[in-house]
Scaffold this motif. Structure first.
Motif, short mmCIF file in Angstrom:
data_model
loop_
_atom_site.label_atom_id
_atom_site.label_comp_id
_atom_site.label_asym_id
_atom_site.label_seq_id
_atom_site.Cartn_x
_atom_site.Cartn_y
_atom_site.Cartn_z
N SER A 1 -19.40 0.03 1.44
CA SER A 1 -19.11 -0.16 2.94
C SER A 1 -17.42 -0.21 3.47
N LEU A 2 -17.32 0.11 4.61
CA LEU A 2 -15.83 0.08 5.16
C LEU A 2 -15.79 -0.89 6.01
N VAL A 3 -14.71 -1.68 5.76
CA VAL A 3 -14.40 -3.08 6.52
C VAL A 3 -13.35 -2.90 7.51
N PRO A 4 -13.38 -2.57 8.75
CA PRO A 4 -12.25 -2.59 9.60
C PRO A 4 -11.74 -4.05 9.97
N GLN A 5 -12.68 -4.78 9.72
CA GLN A 5 -12.29 -6.43 10.23
C GLN A 5 -11.32 -7.31 9.33
N GLU A 6 -11.24 -6.96 8.22
CA GLU A 6 -10.61 -7.69 7.44
C GLU A 6 -10.03 -6.98 5.86
N GLY A 7 -8.66 -7.22 5.60
CA GLY A 7 -8.34 -6.61 4.28
C GLY A 7 -8.60 -7.27 3.20
N ALA A 8 -8.32 -6.71 2.15
CA ALA A 8 -8.82 -7.47 0.59
C ALA A 8 -7.99 -8.38 0.30
N ASP A 9 -6.78 -8.80 1.15
CA ASP A 9 -5.94 -10.12 0.66
C ASP A 9 -6.76 -11.27 1.37
N PHE B 1 -3.78 1.52 -4.86
CA PHE B 1 -3.79 0.44 -3.72
C PHE B 1 -4.09 -0.79 -4.45
N GLY B 2 -3.63 -2.06 -3.93
CA GLY B 2 -3.97 -3.37 -4.08
C GLY B 2 -5.49 -3.69 -4.12
N ALA B 3 -5.91 -4.28 -4.89
CA ALA B 3 -7.86 -4.54 -4.84
C ALA B 3 -7.95 -5.81 -5.45
N ARG C 1 0.70 -1.32 -0.12
CA ARG C 1 0.11 0.15 -0.11
C ARG C 1 0.64 1.25 -0.07
N PRO C 2 0.42 2.21 -0.96
CA PRO C 2 1.18 3.68 -0.66
C PRO C 2 0.90 4.35 0.61
N GLU C 3 0.10 4.13 1.44
CA GLU C 3 -0.29 4.64 2.49
C GLU C 3 -1.32 3.95 3.31
N GLU C 4 -1.61 3.95 4.56
CA GLU C 4 -2.46 3.56 5.66
C GLU C 4 -3.65 4.36 5.47
N LEU C 5 -4.81 3.94 5.03
CA LEU C 5 -5.88 4.73 5.27
C LEU C 5 -7.08 4.05 6.15
N LYS C 6 -7.10 4.22 7.36
CA LYS C 6 -7.93 3.62 8.50
C LYS C 6 -9.31 4.16 8.13
N VAL D 1 -7.14 -0.99 1.89
CA VAL D 1 -6.60 0.57 2.21
C VAL D 1 -5.78 0.54 3.59
N ALA D 2 -5.40 -0.37 4.23
CA ALA D 2 -4.90 -0.44 5.52
C ALA D 2 -4.96 -1.91 6.04
N GLU D 3 -3.67 -2.12 6.74
CA GLU D 3 -3.52 -3.30 7.40
C GLU D 3 -4.79 -3.81 7.93
N GLY D 4 -5.55 -4.99 7.52
CA GLY D 4 -6.27 -5.80 7.93
C GLY D 4 -7.74 -4.81 7.75
N GLN D 5 -7.79 -3.89 6.86
CA GLN D 5 -9.00 -2.94 6.63
C GLN D 5 -9.16 -3.09 5.26
#
Length: 202
Positions: free
Chosen positions: A112-120, A139-141, A52-57, A160-164
């Motif tokens: 939706s915004l998903v704080p529980q899991e990343g796209a990976d 960003f990877g998607a 990711r180029p940056e973390e977007l919580k 967009v962020a680690e695990g999000q």
């Protein structure tokens, strides 16, 4: 008629974990220059997403703030964004719908915004979906398609962020009006715009 269409869209959103709702979607073929993909997989295939180029919580951010008025106009929606009254995604996150209901084709974007899991997770776990790796706004998607739903929706999940993640779905309410590849291009562009807005909200 509209309530039926919205209900169908909500059913689709609930059927994949997690799921939601390019410029103009009038049916003309458009693609996103940043949406570069690899081959399609069913998951658990050893692929990975780029750094990711940056973390977007995404914690605490209202999904109905993710598309500005000018971005909504670019996407062609004509209804004010609103939270989905039929429920949340499979992880309990609120969904916001941006819809076009005047004229044809009729369609919607749901995010939706998903704080529980990343796209990976779509690459690491076996899920009932076809998956393709993308680059969305740097960003990877992953683009995900549910078997049997390929004529009405396409979904893009951005890491967009680690695990999000940010999850954008395009759903077509006018059957057959837009081909599948264009629906996926629309979902990618909607995701790109939402990421742009998220960068201003961090």
């Amino acid at each position: 008629m509209l309530s039926t269409a919205i209900g169908v869209g909500a059913l689709i959103l609930a059927s994949c974990s997690p799921m939601r709702d390019q410029p103009s979607v009038s049916g003309t073929q458009q693609t996103s220059s940043s949406a570069v993909s690899t081959g399609r997989t069913s998951g658990d295939g050893g692929e990975s997403l780029p750094k990711r180029p940056e973390e977007l919580k995404v914690d605490g951010i209202d999904p109905c703030k993710l598309l500005t008025e000018s971005q909504q106009k670019e996407l062609g929606t004509d209804q004010a964004p609103r939270l989905n009254a039929d429920g949340a995604d499979s992880l309990g996150n609120p969904l916001c719908g941006y819809r076009k209901v005047e004229g044809t084709p009729r369609y919607g974007y749901s995010v939706s915004l998903v704080p529980q899991e990343g796209a990976d997770v779509w690459l690491k776990e076996k899920r009932n979906a076809e998956v393709k790796v993308l680059n969305v706004g740097g960003f990877g998607a992953v683009e995900t398609r549910l078997p049997g739903d390929q004529d009405i929706s396409c979904n893009v999940v951005v890491d967009v962020a680690e695990g999000q993640s940010l999850d954008m779905q395009f759903t077509l309410y006018t059957a057959g009006a837009i081909p599948l590849e264009q629906m996926c291009a629309n979902a990618r562009h909607g995701a790109e715009l939402a990421v742009q807005t998220l960068q201003t909200l961090k």
